[in-house]
Design an enzyme around this catalytic site. Sequence first.
Site, PDB file in Angstrom:
ATOM      1  CE  LYS A  66      -4.224  -2.087   1.578  1.00 42.84           C
ATOM      2  NZ  LYS A  66      -3.811  -3.506   1.747  1.00 42.84           N
TER       3      LYS A  66
HETATM    4  C1  LIG Z   1      -4.443  -4.574   1.128  1.00 40.05           C
HETATM    5  C2  LIG Z   1      -3.675  -5.845   1.003  1.00 40.05           C
HETATM    6  C3  LIG Z   1      -4.049  -6.861   0.089  1.00 40.05           C
HETATM    7  C4  LIG Z   1      -5.307  -6.780  -0.762  1.00 40.05           C
HETATM    8  O1  LIG Z   1      -5.227  -5.789  -1.760  1.00 40.05           O
HETATM    9  P1  LIG Z   1      -6.557  -5.294  -2.510  1.00 40.05           P
HETATM   10  O2  LIG Z   1      -6.149  -4.114  -3.279  1.00 40.05           O
HETATM   11  O3  LIG Z   1      -7.542  -4.953  -1.402  1.00 40.05           O
HETATM   12  O4  LIG Z   1      -7.047  -6.410  -3.354  1.00 40.05           O
HETATM   13  C5  LIG Z   1      -3.237  -7.989  -0.017  1.00 40.05           C
HETATM   14  N1  LIG Z   1      -2.147  -8.131   0.751  1.00 40.05           N
HETATM   15  C6  LIG Z   1      -1.761  -7.188   1.649  1.00 40.05           C
HETATM   16  C7  LIG Z   1      -0.548  -7.434   2.489  1.00 40.05           C
HETATM   17  C8  LIG Z   1      -2.499  -6.003   1.807  1.00 40.05           C
HETATM   18  O5  LIG Z   1      -2.118  -5.083   2.693  1.00 40.05           O
END
Ligand SMILES: *Cc1c(COP(=O)(O)O)cnc(C)c1O
Length: 491
Positions: free
Chosen positions: A129
Amino acid sequence: MHYVSTRATSASAARNPQLFSDILLGGLAPDGGLYLPTEYPQVTGAELDAWRKLSYAELAYEILRKFATDIPDAALKALTARTYTPEVYRNARAGESAAEITPLRVLEEGERGTLVLQALSNGPTLAFKDMAMQLLGNLFEYALAKNNDELNIFGATSGDTGSAAEYAMRGKRGVRVFMLSPHKKMSAFQTAQMFSLQDPNIFNIAVEGVFDDCQDLVKAVSNDLSFKARHKIGTVNSINWARVVAQVVYYFRGYLAATTANSQKVSFTVPSGNFGNICAGHIARMMGLPIDKLVAATNENDVLDEFFRTGVYRVRKSSETFHTSSPSMDISKASNFERFIYELVGRDADRTHDLFRKVETHGGFDLSGAPGSDGDEHQDVGKFGFQSGRSTHADRLATIRDVAGKYGIVIDTHTADGVKVAREHMQPGVPMIVLETALAAKFNETIVEALGKDADRPAGFENIEALPQRFVVMPPDVDRMKAYISEHTGL
Ligand SMILES: *Cc1c(COP(=O)(O)O)cnc(C)c1O
């Protein structure tokens, strides 16, 4: 480049074309839909050739300028150069180059095909993120300074999103972050990551309740439109368009790093929850990037896998949502999914509107083409390259052990879901790139369960739990929350 809502009628879309800067600070469109460009910018073979030589920051600039046409090139170039530096993505593992920002590592090259890991988690909070949120922090600061405005980000987190937002916004002029989390419910590591921030523009609020109580508070405050406007409240959740578009860049980067000529294709497997990450892959593919398959990997919360297999989209009740060892994928519905369904039904906003109304009234829809279903578009899913698979706690443990044993690297639980599903979709001649969405140190409890020892912590994180923490504890009380925000915004 203009943007329209997935639920806009053709008349309202023509009346309200939005620019990138117009939708930067917002979330949902006023009609409840999600913003998308009126058409995807196309990438030529000559551009791809030229981009093979670029740094990550230069590549980000070239891609973003196709979407953010109302931000001057010089400003965008400075923003991307400041965001994608080895100092920010410094948690690269031994053997990885931090300068690559999202380095690739070949795990397996054999008869079944090539399996590659693309590290997206070397940023400050050790999860992918950061890739988008760090850009958002710089974009927000730029846009707010230009309009001499300010913004108060108000959100709820159970882990990765909150810390990524806080690290992206700390110290940014004009921005404050009010982040709710369930008191004593996050892991010690995640709590320490957020609460050890001492920046005066970051406010950590530990709510005496569970994550749903935090989300209800955010909804209650946001539904008070006059309070929201007066206090300049905004969000940074995964439906934010700028976040999605920032993620498009690493699909190009992964492709360019794994190939030598544009006649080659690659596939991606993406550990998925809210469909934000893989939606960016879909957009890259629509722009003409030679992606063969986009494989959505889910955990036990398999809403997306069920849709891609059967055409039935059925959101879960919170009582049906499992708490798993890949918690950032524990979703009951996939908040970005509407962006793909809109495409799947031929950009028909009325259909999209009806289908997502049905999600609210009937908990889902059915595009399988069966008698009584809502349509037969599931048959077209393959045209968009989508496939899927599912992974369980036992699969995660086995995959973490297997990858550690065979290749000597420790992957996190979400990435393990990805590797497990990727192996079911490999093809000779088409490299399969698994997106590594977090580093193992963040989910150490399961690493200990799988391997009997702790995950390595990147430098600087050794004693994070011992740092002084800055947070307030509050009951789930809307009026107290509003009073706290008023007091600390001075608005
Ligand atoms: C947010 C997240 C996901 C999922 O991503 P999306 O965009 O919601 O599909 C997968 N793995 C980790 C470690 C995350 O923080």
